[in-house]
Structure formats: C-alpha cells, structure tokens
Write an enzyme that holds these catalytic residues in place. Structure first.
Site, PDB file in Angstrom:
ATOM      1  N   THR A  87      -5.556  -5.950 -12.332  1.00  0.00           N
ATOM      2  CA  THR A  87      -6.231  -4.672 -12.014  1.00  0.00           C
ATOM      3  C   THR A  87      -5.158  -3.705 -11.519  1.00  0.00           C
ATOM      4  OG1 THR A  87      -6.651  -5.547  -9.806  1.00  0.00           O
ATOM      5  CG2 THR A  87      -8.461  -5.681 -11.415  1.00  0.00           C
ATOM      6  N   LYS A 207      -9.596  -7.776   1.239  1.00  0.00           N
ATOM      7  CA  LYS A 207      -8.394  -8.003   0.418  1.00  0.00           C
ATOM      8  C   LYS A 207      -7.524  -6.753   0.347  1.00  0.00           C
ATOM      9  CE  LYS A 207      -5.478  -9.388  -2.621  1.00  0.00           C
ATOM     10  NZ  LYS A 207      -4.470 -10.415  -2.408  1.00  0.00           N
ATOM     11  N   GLY A 258       8.057  -4.114  -3.816  1.00  0.00           N
ATOM     12  CA  GLY A 258       7.608  -4.346  -5.203  1.00  0.00           C
ATOM     13  C   GLY A 258       6.518  -5.396  -5.232  1.00  0.00           C
ATOM     14  N   CYS A 261       1.023  -6.938  -5.801  1.00  0.00           N
ATOM     15  CA  CYS A 261      -0.097  -6.663  -4.872  1.00  0.00           C
ATOM     16  C   CYS A 261       0.153  -5.467  -3.975  1.00  0.00           C
ATOM     17  CB  CYS A 261      -0.293  -7.834  -3.920  1.00  0.00           C
ATOM     18  SG  CYS A 261      -0.244  -9.415  -4.611  1.00  0.00           S
ATOM     19  N   TYR A 322      11.318  -8.575  -7.791  1.00  0.00           N
ATOM     20  CA  TYR A 322      10.805  -7.764  -6.674  1.00  0.00           C
ATOM     21  C   TYR A 322      10.996  -8.459  -5.344  1.00  0.00           C
ATOM     22  CZ  TYR A 322       6.482 -10.409  -5.743  1.00  0.00           C
ATOM     23  OH  TYR A 322       5.570 -11.375  -5.386  1.00  0.00           O
ATOM     24  N   ARG A 403      19.142  -5.532   1.907  1.00  0.00           N
ATOM     25  CA  ARG A 403      18.289  -6.589   2.506  1.00  0.00           C
ATOM     26  C   ARG A 403      18.970  -7.310   3.669  1.00  0.00           C
ATOM     27  NH1 ARG A 403      13.225  -5.378   0.593  1.00  0.00           N
ATOM     28  NH2 ARG A 403      13.377  -4.896  -1.613  1.00  0.00           N
TER      29      ARG A 403
HETATM   30  N1  SAJ Z   1       8.973  -6.641   1.844  1.00  0.00           N
HETATM   31  C1  SAJ Z   1       9.722  -5.850   2.719  1.00  0.00           C
HETATM   32  N2  SAJ Z   1       9.658  -6.140   4.055  1.00  0.00           N
HETATM   33  C2  SAJ Z   1       8.874  -7.153   4.543  1.00  0.00           C
HETATM   34  C3  SAJ Z   1       8.115  -7.912   3.627  1.00  0.00           C
HETATM   35  C4  SAJ Z   1       8.180  -7.644   2.280  1.00  0.00           C
HETATM   36  O1  SAJ Z   1      10.432  -4.944   2.306  1.00  0.00           O
HETATM   37  O2  SAJ Z   1       8.873  -7.373   5.756  1.00  0.00           O
HETATM   38  C5  SAJ Z   1       9.019  -6.328   0.406  1.00  0.00           C
HETATM   39  C6  SAJ Z   1       9.510  -7.489  -0.446  1.00  0.00           C
HETATM   40  O3  SAJ Z   1      10.900  -7.415  -0.630  1.00  0.00           O
HETATM   41  C7  SAJ Z   1       8.754  -7.261  -1.755  1.00  0.00           C
HETATM   42  C8  SAJ Z   1       7.461  -6.607  -1.317  1.00  0.00           C
HETATM   43  O4  SAJ Z   1       7.696  -6.078  -0.011  1.00  0.00           O
HETATM   44  O5  SAJ Z   1       9.447  -6.361  -2.589  1.00  0.00           O
HETATM   45  C9  SAJ Z   1       6.255  -7.546  -1.272  1.00  0.00           C
HETATM   46  O6  SAJ Z   1       6.652  -8.664  -0.536  1.00  0.00           O
HETATM   47  P1  SAJ Z   1       5.539  -9.694   0.094  1.00  0.00           P
HETATM   48  O7  SAJ Z   1       6.280 -10.561   1.037  1.00  0.00           O
HETATM   49  O8  SAJ Z   1       4.394  -8.934   0.601  1.00  0.00           O
HETATM   50  O9  SAJ Z   1       5.146 -10.622  -1.125  1.00  0.00           O
HETATM   51  P2  SAJ Z   1       3.997 -10.425  -2.186  1.00  0.00           P
HETATM   52  O10 SAJ Z   1       4.035  -9.115  -2.854  1.00  0.00           O
HETATM   53  O11 SAJ Z   1       4.028 -11.628  -3.044  1.00  0.00           O
HETATM   54  O12 SAJ Z   1       2.697 -10.405  -1.259  1.00  0.00           O
HETATM   55  C10 SAJ Z   1       1.806 -11.453  -1.301  1.00  0.00           C
HETATM   56  C11 SAJ Z   1       0.528 -10.897  -0.807  1.00  0.00           C
HETATM   57  N3  SAJ Z   1      -0.450 -11.913  -1.044  1.00  0.00           N
HETATM   58  C12 SAJ Z   1      -1.530 -11.584  -1.804  1.00  0.00           C
HETATM   59  O13 SAJ Z   1      -1.753 -10.474  -2.186  1.00  0.00           O
HETATM   60  C13 SAJ Z   1      -2.428 -12.690  -2.118  1.00  0.00           C
HETATM   61  C14 SAJ Z   1       0.607 -10.544   0.654  1.00  0.00           C
HETATM   62  O14 SAJ Z   1      -0.712 -10.260   1.138  1.00  0.00           O
HETATM   63  C15 SAJ Z   1       1.131 -11.691   1.476  1.00  0.00           C
HETATM   64  O15 SAJ Z   1       1.293 -11.277   2.825  1.00  0.00           O
HETATM   65  C16 SAJ Z   1       2.472 -12.125   0.918  1.00  0.00           C
HETATM   66  O16 SAJ Z   1       2.256 -12.514  -0.452  1.00  0.00           O
HETATM   67  C17 SAJ Z   1       2.940 -13.345   1.695  1.00  0.00           C
HETATM   68  O17 SAJ Z   1       3.721 -13.139   2.625  1.00  0.00           O
HETATM   69  O18 SAJ Z   1       2.456 -14.431   1.384  1.00  0.00           O
END
Ligand code: SAJ
Length: 424
Positions: A87, A207, A258, A261, A322, A403
């Site tokens: 979506t 969500k 990135g 979600c 990402y 990073r």
């Molecule tokens: N990022 C930052 N700073 C942070 C955390 C992440 O810049 O402190 C960036 C990452 O580099 C990445 C993006 O944000 O580019 C997303 O990172 P993420 O850690 O949120 O990982 P995602 O996108 O896989 O998020 C998923 C989400 N889960 C679902 O939607 C089911 C999120 O809700 C969760 O919190 C995350 O996984 C997780 O930590 O499990």
C-alpha cells in the site's frame, strides 16, 4: 483449516511458510508469475539472507501444503483470506491499486462465512469506507452476515522477520465479535505475543501511528544533530548522556529514513485526517527527507575547506540499502543522494555488499584515488575497513559519516577531514 494469502512479499511470503509449518493448507497468490515460477521450483525470489527464511521455505516444500498460483478461483475452498499487498504512497497520497485489485478479485471468489484479514497497512477508516463496500458490491454478500473482515497490521522488520513474526504482540481489529475465537486461534498459531482485540479503525490507527511515532522521533534526533553541528558539540555524546537519564530514549540521527514502512505510514495517517492538518507529522517527514541533502552539504563543506567543489569530484558512496545488513533498498536515502549528485555533475561510485549491482563494485578499487567517502548505511561488512588503509588509498582524505560509523578522532589522526551528521 485452509487459508489463502494474497501478496507474497516481505509479509505474505514469511506468513505462507509459517502457516505451512503449522500444518495449514495454504493457497499462496501473487500477480507476479515469475515469482510464482521461482517458488514452485523451490527458489526464494528475495531476501535470501533473511534469517530462517530458507529453513522455513524448505520445510514448507517438504510439507507439500502450499499451492502457488496467480489465480483467485481456489479462494472458494478457503475459510480465511489474508491480504498482504503493498500500500504505497504516490505524492504523499495512498495508492490502493494493489489493494483494489486483490479485494475485487477475492470478492467474486469468497465463500460464505469466510473471513478477509487485511495485514497490509491502511489509512484509518479504509477498511470501513473502501474494503467492505467493495467486497459487498462485487460479491453481493453482506458483511457480518455472509462474510467477516479483520484488520491485523503486520509488525515485522527485514532482518528480524521470523523472530518478530512469532513473538510480537498483535492488534486484531474485527468486524464482529463472532470471529474473535477463530482469529485468536490462527494468530496464536502465528505468534506467542499478546493479542489485543479492537475495532477495525482502531487497528488501522495503531499501526499508522506506531510508525509515525518512530518517524517523528527520528526527525527530532535529526533536528538535534543539526543543532549540535552549529553548536560544535557531538550529538552522539549528547544522545548517550540524555539516554542515561530514566525514561529518555532519543533515537539515532542519520543520513535519512528509508524502508517500506516509516516513510509511508505517516502519509497514510495524514490522509485520513481531513479537517485538521497533522503539523508535527508533516514537519517530521520533511526533516527526515532532507537528511540526504544535509549529507551532501557536509561533503560540499568538507571539499570547500580545500577549495574544491563537488562537481568533477571523485566520490565513493558506501551503502545503497535503506538499513544496515539488508538487501532492501525501498525508499533508500541513498537514492535521493544519488539524484542530487547527478544534478551537481559529481563523479561517484556506489558500493553495497547486499544490493545488486553494487555488490559487484570492487570496494578497494573505488576507494583508490577517491576524493571523498560518504557512508550512508552502517553495514557490518564495512567494519573490516581500516582508516589507515583507506587513507593510504584515497587521493583526498575526506569522510562524510551518515551513521556515526567511523571514529572521528581516529579519522583525524589518519589525516582525514571528517564530518559526521551531528558531529562536524
Ligand atoms: N533510522 C534512523 N534512526 C533511528 C532508527 C531508524 O535514521 O533511530 C532509519 C533507518 O536507517 C532506516 C529507517 O529509519 O533507513 C527505518 O528504520 P527502522 O529501524 O524503523 O526499520 P524499518 O523501516 O524496518 O521499521 C520497521 C517497522 N516495523 C513495522 O512497520 C512492522 C517499525 O515500526 C519498527 O520499529 C522497526 O521495524 C523495528 O525497529 O523493528
């Protein structure tokens, strides 16, 4: 029990393998015939380095209880239809093309008393205002009489899929209390986590707000990083000390946000609120989307120290996915950086150990003679890079650290101009 799963992506395919391991008969449906052919031949179409993915897949092949198809007819035999199609947003607005296609095709095939379970992330009120009316119209069936609907947004992250899928709590929105027990049964088979039953719109809201909460907190960390650059302090030291105080958890600033979600869900949430405008949500998105540009500005400031401009400068970019240790490059911040570098006529090479074709880049060769190294993704793979070696190979020693991956003092000891996000 026989289930159908529509959409064999990062949510649907792990779910297919998991339910197969729990002895469900699964009809696994996807529009991509190439993916179907690969799966029928026992070939994983993506996320090959996802922990446990291969093992679960192999087990499902042994169970012989999964049928891969692109056709919806066999939905007639199933009691539960799980929808896990993408979506996306286009121009900050939800794009429900895939959802509409899945819902429209399942509507003309569902049998009476079946349950349609939406695992895709939807803007609040989408199930009530779009999914249910579409099914009723096309099936001529009545919700909560002839069929039921549930909203169970997925909570998994690439790299941790099975760990999270089988342990995380789940919010289960139901159209009627009549399906509570069967929904409890199937989700008890999926996760050991707590199951919370709510209405459909609350489930959609939980969500989208969950991920918006994360996006806003990342944006705050990025804003503090930019402030620290101006103040001449190290944001990472500030963050460490803040997080020592109880009940504080500042997230990590970085080169951008990135994934499939976080960049999307705030816009799904915002699209559902018409009378007000979600100011913090929108501002946070703008801040996070501006971080690749900020990284580029750090590179330009570093080059300016030696009187160079970005144009015709040899850059090497580390990381295209990402997030670290993943091959998923959906909405990768590096894509935005690359677009900007091209506009500035910079010369650059990209390396990423997991993302094709950048996994074919010879890292040592592209570092040799480079004028500026930009780290965008903290892959563990880069831990083998020694600053002394990089220094000996580069033409001009500039590191821009998106990073907090390298040690600034060590970099400076090795003759680098070092600028990190929040630590210049
Ligand atoms: N990022 C930052 N700073 C942070 C955390 C992440 O810049 O402190 C960036 C990452 O580099 C990445 C993006 O944000 O580019 C997303 O990172 P993420 O850690 O949120 O990982 P995602 O996108 O896989 O998020 C998923 C989400 N889960 C679902 O939607 C089911 C999120 O809700 C969760 O919190 C995350 O996984 C997780 O930590 O499990």
């Amino acid at each position: 029990m026989k289930v159908a799963i529509i959409g064999l992506g990062y949510i649907g395919l792990p779910l297919t393998f998991l339910l197969s391991s729990k002895k469900y008969d699964v009809i696994a449906i996807d529009k991509d015939m190439d993916k179907i052919k690969k799966l029928r031949k026992g070939v994983l179409p993506f996320a090959r380095n996802e922990p446990l993915f291969k093992e679960y897949f192999a087990r499902s092949l042994q169970n012989k209880n999964v049928v891969y198809t692109k056709y919806f007819e066999s939905i007639k035999e199933t009691d539960i239809i799980l929808v896990s199609v993408d979506t996306p947003i286009i121009g900050k607005k939800p794009n429900y093309k895939a959802l509409d296609s899945a819902i429209s095709q399942l509507a003309v095939n569902i049998k009476k008393k079946s349950i349609v379970v939406i695992e895709s992330t939807l803007a609040p009120n989408t199930t009530k205002n779009f999914v249910i009316p579409t099914i009723e119209k096309l099936s001529r069936l009545k919700v909560n009489t002839d069929f039921y609907v549930a909203v169970v947004p997925e909570r998994i992250r690439p790299g941790y899929i099975y760990k999270q899928l089988t342990s995380f709590p789940r919010v289960i929105g139901i159209s009627s209390p009549k399906i509570k027990s069967v929904m409890r049964k199937i989700y008890k088979d999926i996760t050991n986590g707590e199951l919370d039953f709510v209405d459909l719109t609350t489930a959609e809201t939980v969500k989208t707000v969950e991920n918006t909460f994360r996006d806003v907190n990342i944006a705050f960390a990025n804003e503090v990083a930019i402030a620290c650059e101006e103040q001449g302090v190290n944001v990472w030291e500030v963050r460490k000390l803040i997080n020592k105080s109880p009940f504080h958890n500042m997230l990590e600033p970085g080169a951008g946000v990135g994934g499939h979600c976080i960049p999307k869900d705030p816009w799904l949430l915002a699209s559902s609120v018409i009378k007000q405008s979600l100011k913090i949500t929108r501002t946070a998105r703008a801040i996070n989307d501006s971080m690749p540009k900020h990284v580029l500005e750090l590179a330009e400031k570093s080059l300016a120290i030696i009187g160079r401009k970005i144009k015709n400068t040899n850059l090497v970019i580390l990381g295209y996915s990402y997030i670290g240790n993943s091959d998923d490059s959906r909405n990768s911040p590096t894509k935005d950086l690359v677009k900007r570098l091209k506009m500035k006529k910079a010369i650059f090479k990209i390396h990423d150990p997991y993302v094709s074709p950048y996994d074919q880049t010879n890292l040592e060769r592209v570092i040799t003679g480079a004028d500026c190294l930009i780290l965008m993704v903290a892959h563990d793979y880069y831990k083998k890079l020694k600053l002394k070696d990089i220094a000996s190979k580069m033409n001009i020693k500039i590191i821009v650290d998106g990073r907090n991956f390298f040690d600034k003092k060590q970099a400076q000891k090795n003759g680098f101009i070092y600028k990190g996000v929040g630590n210049v």
